[in-house]
Design an enzyme around this catalytic site. Sequence first.
Site, short mmCIF file in Angstrom:
data_model
loop_
_atom_site.label_atom_id
_atom_site.label_comp_id
_atom_site.label_asym_id
_atom_site.label_seq_id
_atom_site.Cartn_x
_atom_site.Cartn_y
_atom_site.Cartn_z
N CYS A 156 18.59 -13.62 4.88
CA CYS A 156 17.60 -12.66 5.20
C CYS A 156 18.17 -11.86 6.29
O CYS A 156 18.60 -10.76 5.64
CB CYS A 156 16.22 -13.54 5.89
N HIS B 264 14.77 -17.48 2.26
CA HIS B 264 15.15 -18.30 3.56
C HIS B 264 15.38 -19.71 2.61
O HIS B 264 14.63 -20.74 2.45
CB HIS B 264 14.04 -18.56 4.38
N GLU C 256 16.85 -22.36 3.65
CA GLU C 256 16.55 -23.51 4.68
C GLU C 256 15.21 -23.94 4.79
O GLU C 256 14.92 -25.03 5.34
CB GLU C 256 16.96 -23.10 6.13
#
Length: 241
Positions: free
Chosen positions: A114, A209, A211
Amino acid sequence: MPRPLIGITTYVEESTRYNVWDLPTSLVPSGYYELVQAAGGAAVLLPPDEPGRAAEVLSRLDGLIVSGGPDVDPARYGAARDPRTGPPAGVRDEWELALLAAALDSDLPVLGICRGMQALNVALGGTLVQHIDGHVHTPGVTSWHPVNPVAGTRYAELVPEKAEVPTYHHQAVDVVGRGLVVSAYADDGTVEAIEDPDRSRYVLGVQWHPERDKDTRVMASFVEAAGARRSVPVPVPVPVS
């Protein structure tokens, strides 16, 4: 062999509340290090330091992740500030751009996430679109949309299909930085991934993202590249008889 050691840059907050405390903090959401660990790496956090020490810090690591967070200051890419751009994060900009420069100089594997992708682009002379609509729907809530891989890129080899990804951003890559190519787009044409096409280097940025997802393919490839760098044999001195 020890797990590849991955450094993750941190968010820097002036005020964070926990228990009875309200203090300045340097932190990351747990998803970052959990995904590194799930992909076979060990994670360490990289709070801001003197920019001149970036190369020293990276000399102890096998890979660098530049995490998400606030907007990169438009002054870093020679643009006037759009009123919709967030407040400057000068300490973080300076530290992360120094880390990126040192990592690129030493061919350390890099993954930008990002904001980290945007910082990577800026580090290589690229620019950013300071505001786009449609990629943040509710403040503080991640949304999902599809990204389309570009054939022939590293990202397309990792994720060959059109994939839904978790996203939360209002800025994007405009002019692509030196030596980088676009490796994924959103349906609206927004650049969603950039990379160095030189396969001897691992330099990849994704606008979403990972994660916040269970798909480990991108992170696993990054940790594998970091591990390969660690496993390069070190010559053993021959005793003099």
